[in-house]
Scaffold this active site. Structure first.
Site, PDB file in Angstrom:
ATOM      1  N   TYR A   7      11.992  10.385 -38.529  1.00  0.00           N
ATOM      2  CA  TYR A   7      10.759  10.309 -37.743  1.00  0.00           C
ATOM      3  C   TYR A   7      10.689  11.367 -36.649  1.00  0.00           C
ATOM      4  O   TYR A   7       9.697  11.469 -35.957  1.00  0.00           O
ATOM      5  CB  TYR A   7      10.640   8.922 -37.086  1.00  0.00           C
ATOM      6  CG  TYR A   7      11.856   8.588 -36.247  1.00  0.00           C
ATOM      7  CD1 TYR A   7      11.963   9.029 -34.930  1.00  0.00           C
ATOM      8  CD2 TYR A   7      12.910   7.869 -36.786  1.00  0.00           C
ATOM      9  CE1 TYR A   7      13.085   8.756 -34.168  1.00  0.00           C
ATOM     10  CE2 TYR A   7      14.036   7.580 -36.029  1.00  0.00           C
ATOM     11  CZ  TYR A   7      14.117   8.028 -34.729  1.00  0.00           C
ATOM     12  OH  TYR A   7      15.234   7.754 -33.984  1.00  0.00           O
ATOM     13  N   GLY A   8      11.759  12.140 -36.479  1.00  0.00           N
ATOM     14  CA  GLY A   8      11.820  13.055 -35.334  1.00  0.00           C
ATOM     15  C   GLY A   8      12.159  14.473 -35.718  1.00  0.00           C
ATOM     16  O   GLY A   8      11.486  15.086 -36.545  1.00  0.00           O
ATOM     17  N   LEU A  10      14.330  15.825 -37.511  1.00  0.00           N
ATOM     18  CA  LEU A  10      14.787  16.122 -38.870  1.00  0.00           C
ATOM     19  C   LEU A  10      13.632  16.272 -39.864  1.00  0.00           C
ATOM     20  O   LEU A  10      13.850  16.664 -41.008  1.00  0.00           O
ATOM     21  CB  LEU A  10      15.755  15.035 -39.360  1.00  0.00           C
ATOM     22  CG  LEU A  10      17.123  15.035 -38.685  1.00  0.00           C
ATOM     23  CD1 LEU A  10      17.873  13.741 -39.000  1.00  0.00           C
ATOM     24  CD2 LEU A  10      17.940  16.248 -39.105  1.00  0.00           C
ATOM     25  N   GLU A  82      23.874  11.937 -35.744  1.00  0.00           N
ATOM     26  CA  GLU A  82      23.165  10.970 -34.898  1.00  0.00           C
ATOM     27  C   GLU A  82      24.125  10.121 -34.055  1.00  0.00           C
ATOM     28  O   GLU A  82      23.689   9.244 -33.323  1.00  0.00           O
ATOM     29  CB  GLU A  82      22.286  10.053 -35.758  1.00  0.00           C
ATOM     30  CG  GLU A  82      21.246  10.779 -36.583  1.00  0.00           C
ATOM     31  CD  GLU A  82      20.126  11.387 -35.763  1.00  0.00           C
ATOM     32  OE1 GLU A  82      20.182  11.358 -34.506  1.00  0.00           O
ATOM     33  OE2 GLU A  82      19.174  11.892 -36.367  1.00  0.00           O
TER      34      GLU A  82
END
Length: 157
Positions: A7-8, A10, A82
Site C-alpha cells: 500500500y506504500g 513498494l 519491513e
C-alpha cells in the site's frame, strides 16, 4: 507463492518498488490492484515521511494498493525489509479485487504507534509525490547514523 498486498513505497512508481523487481531478493509477480475490505488508518509520519497502515480495523479508509505473488525468498526479504515482527507485523487480511473477488493477503501493519498518529491525516491511497507534500525519504538519502526510535509507543492490541 504467497499473496502480499502493498500500500506504500513498494507500489509501482514509488520509491521502493525496485526491491520487488530485484530478482536477487526473490520473485514477485504483480497480480492485481486491490482495496482492503475493512477500513484502516493509512498515515504518513516521522521525519522520513513513512506511510504506516495502523493495525486498527474499522477506522480510516478502505486502502488501495497492489497484490504481488511472492516466493519464500521474497517473503523473507520483505520481512527483513519491513523489520517484521519487531516493527511492522505481517498479518493476513482480506482485500477485494476489481472483479469483486475477495482474497486473503499478507499485509504489513504497524501494531505499535504513538497516540498522535490517530490525529494524522488519513489516506485511502499512498503516493510519495502526492499533493500532501510529504515525499518519502529513502534509506539511501538518510544519514546512516540517523535511526528511527519510537519510545513510549502503545500497542493496539
Amino acid at each position: 507463492m504467497e499473496p502480499v498486498f502493498v500500500y506504500g513505497t513498494l507500489k509501482q512508481n514509488q520509491p521502493n518498488y525496485n526491491h520487488l523487481n530485484d530478482t536477487t531478493n526473490g520473485s514477485a509477480v504483480f497480480r492485481s490492484i486491490a482495496v482492503t475490505v475493512n477500513k484502516y488508518p493509512l498515515v504518513i509520519s516521522t521525519r522520513f515521511n513513512i506511510p504506516f497502515l495502523l493495525q486498527i480495523e474499522g477506522t480510516g479508509n478502505e486502502v488501495r494498493g497492489e497484490i504481488y505473488d511472492v516466493d519464500t525468498k521474497m517473503l523473507k526479504y520483505l520481512d527483513d525489509f519491513e523489520n517484521h515482527p519487531n516493527f511492522y507485523e505481517r498479518k493476513k487480511a482480506q482485500v477485494k479485487l476489481p472483479n469483486a473477488d475477495i482474497i486473503d493477503c499478507w499485509i504489513y501493519f504497524l501494531p505499535n504507534y504513538p497516540d498522535s498518529y490517530l490525529e494524522l491525516q488519513r489516506f485511502d491511497n499512498y503516493d510519495s509525490g502526492g499533493d500532501h507534500g510529504l515525499a518519502y525519504v529513502t534509506r539511501y538519502q538518510r544519514d546512516p547514523d540517523d535511526k528511527l526510535s519510537f519510545p513510549n509507543w502503545k500497542s493496539s492490541s
